[in-house]
Design an enzyme around this catalytic site. Structure first.
Site, PDB file in Angstrom:
ATOM      1  CB  ILE A  12      -0.933  -0.004   1.244  1.00  0.00           C
ATOM      2  CG1 ILE A  12      -1.881  -1.193   1.172  1.00  0.00           C
ATOM      3  CG2 ILE A  12      -1.683   1.311   1.398  1.00  0.00           C
ATOM      4  CD1 ILE A  12      -2.757  -1.272  -0.076  1.00  0.00           C
ATOM      5  CE  LYS A 204      -9.061  -2.685   5.398  1.00  0.00           C
ATOM      6  NZ  LYS A 204      -8.126  -2.703   4.338  1.00  0.00           N
ATOM      7  CG  ASN A 208     -11.402  -6.418   4.520  1.00  0.00           C
ATOM      8  OD1 ASN A 208     -11.854  -6.234   3.391  1.00  0.00           O
ATOM      9  ND2 ASN A 208     -10.168  -6.081   4.845  1.00  0.00           N
ATOM     10  CB  CYS A 258      -7.327  -7.949   4.142  1.00  0.00           C
ATOM     11  SG  CYS A 258      -5.880  -7.089   3.580  1.00  0.00           S
TER      12      CYS A 258
HETATM   13  N1  SAJ Z   1     -12.687 -15.811  -1.588  1.00  0.00           N
HETATM   14  C1  SAJ Z   1     -13.585 -16.861  -1.628  1.00  0.00           C
HETATM   15  N2  SAJ Z   1     -14.775 -16.664  -2.267  1.00  0.00           N
HETATM   16  C2  SAJ Z   1     -15.090 -15.492  -2.869  1.00  0.00           C
HETATM   17  C3  SAJ Z   1     -14.182 -14.420  -2.804  1.00  0.00           C
HETATM   18  C4  SAJ Z   1     -12.985 -14.613  -2.152  1.00  0.00           C
HETATM   19  O1  SAJ Z   1     -13.331 -17.942  -1.100  1.00  0.00           O
HETATM   20  O2  SAJ Z   1     -16.179 -15.420  -3.442  1.00  0.00           O
HETATM   21  C5  SAJ Z   1     -11.394 -15.984  -0.924  1.00  0.00           C
HETATM   22  C6  SAJ Z   1     -10.213 -15.755  -1.847  1.00  0.00           C
HETATM   23  O3  SAJ Z   1      -9.908 -16.893  -2.583  1.00  0.00           O
HETATM   24  C7  SAJ Z   1      -9.124 -15.376  -0.863  1.00  0.00           C
HETATM   25  C8  SAJ Z   1      -9.904 -14.619   0.225  1.00  0.00           C
HETATM   26  O4  SAJ Z   1     -11.255 -14.978   0.062  1.00  0.00           O
HETATM   27  O5  SAJ Z   1      -8.542 -16.522  -0.276  1.00  0.00           O
HETATM   28  C9  SAJ Z   1      -9.757 -13.102   0.183  1.00  0.00           C
HETATM   29  O6  SAJ Z   1      -9.717 -12.632  -1.162  1.00  0.00           O
HETATM   30  P1  SAJ Z   1     -10.499 -11.339  -1.643  1.00  0.00           P
HETATM   31  O7  SAJ Z   1     -10.310 -11.188  -3.082  1.00  0.00           O
HETATM   32  O8  SAJ Z   1     -11.892 -11.397  -1.157  1.00  0.00           O
HETATM   33  O9  SAJ Z   1      -9.856 -10.144  -0.804  1.00  0.00           O
HETATM   34  P2  SAJ Z   1      -8.358  -9.577  -0.510  1.00  0.00           P
HETATM   35  O10 SAJ Z   1      -7.951 -10.103   0.835  1.00  0.00           O
HETATM   36  O11 SAJ Z   1      -7.431  -9.813  -1.641  1.00  0.00           O
HETATM   37  O12 SAJ Z   1      -8.671  -8.000  -0.421  1.00  0.00           O
HETATM   38  C10 SAJ Z   1      -9.651  -7.533   0.503  1.00  0.00           C
HETATM   39  C11 SAJ Z   1     -10.578  -6.545  -0.231  1.00  0.00           C
HETATM   40  N3  SAJ Z   1     -11.723  -6.243   0.628  1.00  0.00           N
HETATM   41  C12 SAJ Z   1     -12.991  -6.297   0.156  1.00  0.00           C
HETATM   42  O13 SAJ Z   1     -13.258  -6.630  -0.968  1.00  0.00           O
HETATM   43  C13 SAJ Z   1     -14.067  -5.922   1.096  1.00  0.00           C
HETATM   44  C14 SAJ Z   1      -9.824  -5.261  -0.560  1.00  0.00           C
HETATM   45  O14 SAJ Z   1     -10.715  -4.294  -1.093  1.00  0.00           O
HETATM   46  C15 SAJ Z   1      -9.140  -4.697   0.704  1.00  0.00           C
HETATM   47  O15 SAJ Z   1      -8.396  -3.534   0.413  1.00  0.00           O
HETATM   48  C16 SAJ Z   1      -8.188  -5.761   1.217  1.00  0.00           C
HETATM   49  O16 SAJ Z   1      -8.969  -6.906   1.575  1.00  0.00           O
HETATM   50  C17 SAJ Z   1      -7.461  -5.174   2.423  1.00  0.00           C
HETATM   51  O17 SAJ Z   1      -6.272  -4.818   2.260  1.00  0.00           O
HETATM   52  O18 SAJ Z   1      -8.081  -5.017   3.470  1.00  0.00           O
END
Ligand code: SAJ
Length: 418
Positions: A12, A204, A208, A258
């Protein structure tokens, strides 16, 4: 010309520093890691992210940006260091945030603005950050300003989201908010919303946590669907046709730095958490659930050899932080399975286990377990893979492979949630 000192040149901090530098500010980026500082000054990106390299070159060439090991006097300080998860106590490990804040105290001057981008539990800016800054002898609001502007960009699309997403700004007072807003307006195209500092901290974490609970629901649906003889992927797709339904996807668990940890930051000091903790438990239990599917499929074999496709925590990235693949592999090893790993995005040496070429990972294997939905996995040379394997079996935990194709190549398939 205002000068900004950004503490932390990670996922970031670096993009944020570069966006400020290419939008009218003089920026010094600070990192305790000498290798990062050296690389960045030589215009080498320390991690992959779309568009980052071009931005770094532009910022360094314009002489608006340089990296340093130590903070220096500036008009604005932006703290963007990691907040790791203290697993033992299930709470935020504030040590980096505290150390970064301490490192700017001796440079703090009247009228400076300090912005915290790192994710923190509600109340941390008022109870933890501000008192450290007041160690300078200056008083918040009277002498200097503090705001929390949590980063919310998604890894893999960071620069686009930093510029285009709406931004939350929580100031210690209205002037803190206004000054922070003016700064972010230099590059944010999305709307900028001003709120209180504690609300910004909570927003925030709520975002999440919402995603974590939605994924937990999908994972629970997947398990119920298996019992009911329903294909959960079809069911979710059709349920999402409803105008007010948006169910996420099941999978082998939630990884990343996150979603899997922020719910604990939200609940660490609360007596009221129920559904949030339960969702964490459901998602953390998914590697175990997948392990049982795999064990069941391989029960006729003595010492099966299993190949993992994908150890990155999510699709199309090379990041393995908090990946559910690790727990799965540990369980499989405990079971006596031989484990080999293939991931086209993760370089060998960047994961706890060797990351092999596809051929080396599948030769004489009994079963492929797909744990990450990388795009590449949609179309693979299934006949060739089958020829190299000992027995043709595949478990798809992401519904991301071409099932027809694999069946045609003689594979027995199990799909999570079907
Ligand atoms: N996942 C699932 N099913 C889904 C979506 C995701 O199993 O339908 C899993 C992914 O495979 C992964 C985990 O969840 O293992 C997290 O992935 P992600 O794409 O949901 O999120 P991050 O951790 O890469 O990023 C999140 C984002 N938050 C939200 O969408 C609310 C991002 O916007 C934030 O900036 C980031 O966390 C952060 O830094 O907090």
């Amino acid at each position: 010309m205002k000068k900004i000192c950004v503490i932390g040149l990670g996922y970031i901090g670096l993009p944020t520093a570069l966006l400020f530098a290419t939008n009218g500010y003089d920026v010094v980026g600070v990192d305790i890691n000498s290798a990062t500082v050296e690389k960045v000054n030589r215009k080498i990106i320390p991690f992959e992210e779309d568009g980052l390299e071009d931005l770094l070159i532009e910022a360094v060439d314009s002489r608006r940006f340089r990296a340093s090991k130590t903070p220096e006097n500036a008009d604005v300080f932006v703290v963007a260091v990691p907040t790791p998860f203290d697993k033992e106590n299930r709470m935020a490990d504030m040590s980096y945030v505290i150390a970064a804040t301490q490192s700017i105290v001796k440079f703090l001057k009247k009228d400076n603005l300090v912005i915290l981008e790192s994710t923190v539990p509600p109340g941390a800016c008022e109870k933890c950050i501000t008192p450290i800054l007041e160690g300078s002898g200056l008083k918040v609001i009277d002498d200097f300003y503090v705001a929390h502007c949590p980063e919310r960009a998604i890894p893999g699309n960071t620069l686009y989201e930093m510029v285009n997403n709406d931004r939350m700004i929580g100031g210690m007072d209205i002037r803190s908010s206004e000054r922070a807003k003016e700064l972010y307006e230099s590059f944010v195209v999305g709307d900028i919303h001003v709120t209180s500092i504690r609300t910004a901290e909570m927003i925030k974490l709520m975002e999440n946590t919402y995603r974590d609970i939605n994924i937990a629901l999908a994972n629970e649906f997947a398990q119920i669907a298996e019992e009911a003889g329903v294909n959960v992927w079809d069911a979710i797709e059709l349920a999402n046709k409803h105008p007010r339904v948006d169910i996420l996807k099941p999978g082998p668990g939630v990884g990343g730095h996150c979603i899997a940890v922020d719910p604990w930051f939200l609940t660490e000091d609360s007596t009221k958490s129920r559904i949030i903790t339960l969702a964490r438990e459901i998602n953390d239990g998914m590697p175990v659930y997948v392990m049982h599917i795999v064990k069941d499929m391989l029960k006729d074999l003595k010492k099966p050899s299993v190949t993992i496709f994908g150890v990155a925590y999510k699709a199309d990235v090379g990041d393995t932080r908090e990946t559910p693949a690790l727990k799965f592999i540990r369980l499989a090893e405990k079971e006596g399975f031989r484990i080999r790993v293939y991931d086209p995005y993760v370089a060998d040496g960047k994961f706890e286990y060797p990351v092999l070429s596809m051929d080396d990972a599948i030769s004489d294997s009994d079963c492929v377990v797909v744990l990450t939905d990388h795009n590449e996995f949609e179309s693979l040379p299934t006949d060739k893979i089958g020829d190299l394997m000992r027995t043709r079996r595949i478990v798809d935990t992401r519904n991301c492979i071409d099932h027809e194709q694999w069946r045609k190549s003689g594979f027995e398939i199990r799909i999570l949630g079907c």
